[in-house]
Structure formats: structure tokens, C-alpha cells
Enzyme design. Structure first.
Site, PDB file in Angstrom:
ATOM      1  N   LEU A 103       0.288  -0.934  -0.174  1.00  0.00           N
ATOM      2  CA  LEU A 103      -0.172   0.274   0.037  1.00  0.00           C
ATOM      3  C   LEU A 103       0.977   1.154  -0.023  1.00  0.00           C
ATOM      4  O   LEU A 103       1.772   1.340   1.174  1.00  0.00           O
ATOM      5  CB  LEU A 103      -0.976  -0.378   1.271  1.00  0.00           C
ATOM      6  N   TYR A 113     -14.793 -15.331  -3.444  1.00  0.00           N
ATOM      7  CA  TYR A 113     -14.859 -14.470  -2.590  1.00  0.00           C
ATOM      8  C   TYR A 113     -14.837 -15.528  -0.874  1.00  0.00           C
ATOM      9  O   TYR A 113     -13.588 -15.065  -0.248  1.00  0.00           O
ATOM     10  CB  TYR A 113     -16.191 -14.323  -2.466  1.00  0.00           C
ATOM     11  N   ARG A 158     -27.112  -7.704  -6.649  1.00  0.00           N
ATOM     12  CA  ARG A 158     -27.534  -8.750  -5.510  1.00  0.00           C
ATOM     13  C   ARG A 158     -29.298  -7.945  -5.198  1.00  0.00           C
ATOM     14  O   ARG A 158     -29.193  -7.518  -5.490  1.00  0.00           O
ATOM     15  CB  ARG A 158     -26.899  -7.325  -4.207  1.00  0.00           C
TER      16      ARG A 158
HETATM   17  N1  LIG Z   1     -22.184  -5.187   1.401  1.00  0.00           N
HETATM   18  C1  LIG Z   1     -22.529  -5.483   1.955  1.00  0.00           C
HETATM   19  O1  LIG Z   1     -23.234  -6.787   2.341  1.00  0.00           O
HETATM   20  C2  LIG Z   1     -20.550  -7.090   2.305  1.00  0.00           C
HETATM   21  C3  LIG Z   1     -21.362  -7.691   3.390  1.00  0.00           C
HETATM   22  C4  LIG Z   1     -20.461  -8.642   3.341  1.00  0.00           C
HETATM   23  C5  LIG Z   1     -18.806  -8.759   3.205  1.00  0.00           C
HETATM   24  N2  LIG Z   1     -19.275  -7.233   2.768  1.00  0.00           N
HETATM   25  C6  LIG Z   1     -17.072  -6.640   2.977  1.00  0.00           C
HETATM   26  O2  LIG Z   1     -17.331  -5.014   2.870  1.00  0.00           O
HETATM   27  C7  LIG Z   1     -16.393  -4.474   1.647  1.00  0.00           C
HETATM   28  C8  LIG Z   1     -16.433  -3.764   0.907  1.00  0.00           C
HETATM   29  O3  LIG Z   1     -17.188  -4.099   0.513  1.00  0.00           O
HETATM   30  P1  LIG Z   1     -18.920  -3.623  -0.584  1.00  0.00           P
HETATM   31  O4  LIG Z   1     -20.085  -3.828  -0.730  1.00  0.00           O
HETATM   32  O5  LIG Z   1     -18.897  -1.814  -0.710  1.00  0.00           O
HETATM   33  O6  LIG Z   1     -18.284  -3.180  -1.918  1.00  0.00           O
HETATM   34  P2  LIG Z   1     -17.846  -2.678  -3.408  1.00  0.00           P
HETATM   35  O7  LIG Z   1     -17.933  -3.060  -3.907  1.00  0.00           O
HETATM   36  O8  LIG Z   1     -19.055  -1.664  -3.567  1.00  0.00           O
HETATM   37  O9  LIG Z   1     -16.662  -1.402  -2.926  1.00  0.00           O
HETATM   38  C9  LIG Z   1     -15.946  -2.379  -2.753  1.00  0.00           C
HETATM   39  C10 LIG Z   1     -14.062  -1.176  -3.540  1.00  0.00           C
HETATM   40  O10 LIG Z   1     -13.386  -2.054  -3.257  1.00  0.00           O
HETATM   41  C11 LIG Z   1     -12.139  -1.614  -4.650  1.00  0.00           C
HETATM   42  N3  LIG Z   1     -11.219  -2.115  -4.916  1.00  0.00           N
HETATM   43  C12 LIG Z   1     -11.661  -3.024  -5.152  1.00  0.00           C
HETATM   44  N4  LIG Z   1     -10.171  -4.463  -5.269  1.00  0.00           N
HETATM   45  C13 LIG Z   1      -9.760  -3.659  -5.062  1.00  0.00           C
HETATM   46  C14 LIG Z   1      -8.759  -4.041  -5.393  1.00  0.00           C
HETATM   47  N5  LIG Z   1      -7.662  -4.789  -5.646  1.00  0.00           N
HETATM   48  N6  LIG Z   1      -7.380  -2.442  -4.898  1.00  0.00           N
HETATM   49  C15 LIG Z   1      -8.208  -1.519  -4.730  1.00  0.00           C
HETATM   50  N7  LIG Z   1      -9.169  -1.493  -4.633  1.00  0.00           N
HETATM   51  C16 LIG Z   1     -10.427  -1.965  -4.850  1.00  0.00           C
HETATM   52  C17 LIG Z   1     -13.661  -1.355  -5.655  1.00  0.00           C
HETATM   53  O11 LIG Z   1     -13.398  -0.789  -6.552  1.00  0.00           O
HETATM   54  C18 LIG Z   1     -14.925  -0.945  -4.585  1.00  0.00           C
HETATM   55  O12 LIG Z   1     -14.590   0.755  -4.481  1.00  0.00           O
HETATM   56  C19 LIG Z   1     -15.531  -5.762   1.056  1.00  0.00           C
HETATM   57  O13 LIG Z   1     -13.958  -5.929   1.726  1.00  0.00           O
HETATM   58  C20 LIG Z   1     -16.834  -6.847   1.563  1.00  0.00           C
HETATM   59  O14 LIG Z   1     -16.713  -8.139   0.435  1.00  0.00           O
HETATM   60  C21 LIG Z   1     -19.710  -6.192   2.883  1.00  0.00           C
END
Ligand SMILES: NC(=O)c1ccc[n+]([C@@H]2O[C@H](COP(=O)([O-])OP(=O)(O)OC[C@H]3O[C@@H](n4cnc5c(N)ncnc54)[C@H](O)[C@@H]3O)[C@@H](O)[C@H]2O)c1
Length: 315
Positions: free
Chosen positions: A61, A145, A186
């Protein structure tokens, strides 16, 4: 405090960015925009305490200067996204989690990792407490995942056993709210888009499979409390709404809130789709004094208002 948020331009990440800025902190948001969007940071970007770095969080990072807290949230999060980006999903939750640990350890900062209820797979135990090991297909379509998140958890807990890292793991259950992606497959965003476009709502299977739906502000509150807790090193905490709702009932509430007739189109269930999902939140209650505060109807009404104003739906 200076907070680094990977995935900061995503749905959940952008709400975390706003919350930490509102609480007076400096925020570095890292994102490669593979599923997120800079539009999610439109409001936050006016704040001089936000720095945005476009970078791949599966790599070391690129952050200089003080770091007090690292929130590792970058990962494709929906079936559609992580199927398309399967190898990237594996990388960001494995190598990427290692880099997030490195950054936190180097700065003596805390790390909070976004895990998921998917680590429980298609559960045999109901509701799911954190002590349940899960029922996951390690070679199925969702493995990129589910197993990546499980590996992320294993890496973090092992690194804590071997070194000084202070990390916490949040297992997030289905969350909805403003800025969730529109076409990521979703259930809730699908229903919103279809209801507002006057189309029938697509229900996979008979619609009796249950989910717990958490409003994003409630999730953010739980995450902030877990990250700030002085004695939660190593804690693994479910954050989700223990009120179980069938997919069909959620569809009906959204149609009603949108003021459209409730028509359903049934499609076959995707493989390994869990039949039931409901968090046991005893630990979140005891450790963080947390429980969801937003009833489903209220959260849906708020999300709908945002959907109409930001996405230009007129219905
Ligand atoms: N939304 C939900 O209901 C939910 C449920 C369980 C877990 N999560 C976890 O919460 C986190 C966020 O989920 P979300 O719903 O906001 O999804 P999202 O897809 O809106 O956000 C994920 C973000 O991560 C960025 N990203 C992905 N891979 C990357 C990489 N290699 N380098 C830099 N950026 C990267 C994407 O561009 C995006 O902006 C995730 O880790 C997800 O697994 C979310």
C-alpha cells in the site's frame, strides 16, 4: 487520527470515509475503482482532510506518513463482481490482507478487516454465532470470495499469534443503503432498480430463502465501535440485523415503498445459494453495546429517496 481505508470508493468504504471525516479525522482512501466509483466520494472530496490514492490494494500500500488505523475493505463483494474478478478477489483478500497487516504493523496501527457472513457458507447452525466454522464449498463458484475471506481471517489471526499486530475482524451480513451498486446482482439493489423502472421483481427460487438486511449507517456504527474499542484485539464480531426476512417479503416491502404493483418473476437459484442467513449478535451487543437501529421499512424509504435523487428515477 489518520485512517487508511482500502476500498474507500466503494459502497461501504465511502460511508466509512464520510464517517471518519465527520468525526474530525484525516482519511486516506485507496481504491483501484474496479467495482467502486469516484462519484461515491463526490461529497467527501470537498474535504481537505481526504486524500484519494488510486492503487491496487493487492500490492504493497503506497501510504507515507502517520497511520493510526487501517480498514481493509477493498474486495469485489457481489456474486456478479467476484465471478468476473475471481482471481483479483483471491489476491486482494490474501496478498492484499498481508499488505494491510504490514502497513498496520509498521506504524503500530490497528487493522480492521472486512470479512463476511459468507464465511459461514450454507450454514447448518442457525443463527450463526462467530464460533461456527461454516459449511463452505472450497471449489465452487463462490469459493474465490468465501475462501479468500476465510484465508484473510486465517492470515490475520496467525499474524497476531506470531507478532504484535492489533487486528479486529468484522463479519458483515447483507447491507443496503445509498450508493450500493445498481447492477451487481444483489437482491436489494435489483429490487430497487426493477421497482423504479416499473419491471417485475426477479426472485431467485421460491423466495422463501431468508436474509438479514442491515442499513449501512448501522453497519458503520458497529465498525467504528469495534475499531475504537481499547480491548478488542483479536475480536471477531458479526455485524448484521438478526431480524430474518424472506427475499419475497423484502421484494414486497420495496414495491410497496416505491408505490408500484408487486409483480414477481421467479428464476432458478444460483449454485450454493444459502437457504438461511441470520447473525447471532450476542457478541456485538456485549462487547460494543451495538444493535441495529434502523427498521427495514425506514432504511428502504431512505435508500429509495437517495435512489430517486441521485440516480434520477422519476417514479
Ligand atoms: N455490502 C455488503 O453487504 C457486504 C457484506 C459482507 C462483506 N462486505 C465486505 O465489505 C467490503 C466492501 O463491500 P462493498 O459492498 O462496499 O463493495 P463495493 O464493491 O462497493 O466496494 C469495494 C471497493 O473495493 C475496491 N477494490 C476492489 N478490489 C480492489 C483492489 N485490488 N485494489 C483497490 N481497490 C479495490 C472497489 O473498486 C470498490 O470501490 C468488501 O470487503 C466486502 O467483502 C460487504
Amino acid at each position: 487520527m489518520r485512517v487508511v481505508i482500502t476500498g474507500g470508493a466503494g459502497f461501504v468504504g465511502s460511508h466509512l470515509v464520510e464517517r471518519y471525516l465527520r468525526d474530525g479525522h484525516e482519511v486516506v482512501a485507496i481504491d483501484n475503482l474496479c467495482t467502486g466509483s469516484l462519484r461515491n466520494l463526490d461529497d467527501a472530496s470537498e474535504n481537505p482532510r481526504l486524500t484519494f490514492v488510486r492503487a491496487d490494494a493487492a500490492m504493497p500500500l503506497p501510504v507515507r506518513g502517520q497511520v493510526d488505523l487501517v480498514l481493509h475493505f477493498s474486495s469485489p463483494a457481489s456474486l456478479v463482481d467476484y465471478t468476473r474478478l475471481a482471481l483479483e478477489t483471491l489476491a486482494v483478500n490474501s496478498a492484499g490482507t498481508g499488505h494491510a497487516c504490514d502497513l498496520a504493523e509498521r506504524h503500530g496501527a490497528r487493522l480492521l478487516f472486512a470479512s463476511t457472513s459468507e464465511v459461514y457458507g450454507d450454514p447448518h447452525v442457525h443463527p450463526q454465532p462467530e464460533s461456527y466454522w461454516g459449511n463452505v464449498n472450497p471449489v465452487g463458484e463462490r469459493a474465490c470470495y468465501d475462501e479468500a475471506k476465510r484465508f484473510g481471517e486465517a492470515l490475520i489471526t496467525t499474524r497476531m499469534r506470531k507478532g504484535p499486530l492489533d487486528a479486529r475482524i468484522v463479519r458483515i451480513f447483507n447491507t443496503y443503503g445509498p450508493r450500493m451498486a445498481e447492477n451487481d446482482g444483489r437482491a436489494v439493489p435489483n429490487f430497487f432498480a426493477q421497482a423504479l423502472a416499473g419491471k417485475p421483481l426477479t426472485v431467485y427460487g421460491d423466495g422463501n430463502q431468508t436474509r438479514s438486511f442491515t442499513y449501512v449507517d448501522d453497519l458503520v456504527e458497529g465498525i467504528v465501535r469495534l475499531a475504537a474499542h481499547p480491548e478488542a484485539r483479536g475480536a471477531i464480531v458479526n455485524i448484521g440485523n438478526p431480524e430474518e426476512t424472506t427475499i419475497a417479503a423484502a421484494a414486497a416491502i420495496i414495491a410497496e415503498a416505491a408505490g408500484v404493483a408487486f409483480h414477481v418473476e421467479h428464476r432458478p437459484l444460483p449454485p450454493d445459494d444459502p437457504a438461511r442467513r441470520k447473525p447471532d449478535i450476542a457478541r456485538a451487543r456485549a462487547l460494543l453495546g451495538w444493535e441495529p437501529a434502523t427498521p427495514l421499512r425506514e432504511g428502504i424509504t431512505r435508500t429509495l429517496a437517495w435512489w430517486r435523487s441521485a440516480r434520477g428515477y422519476s417514479t
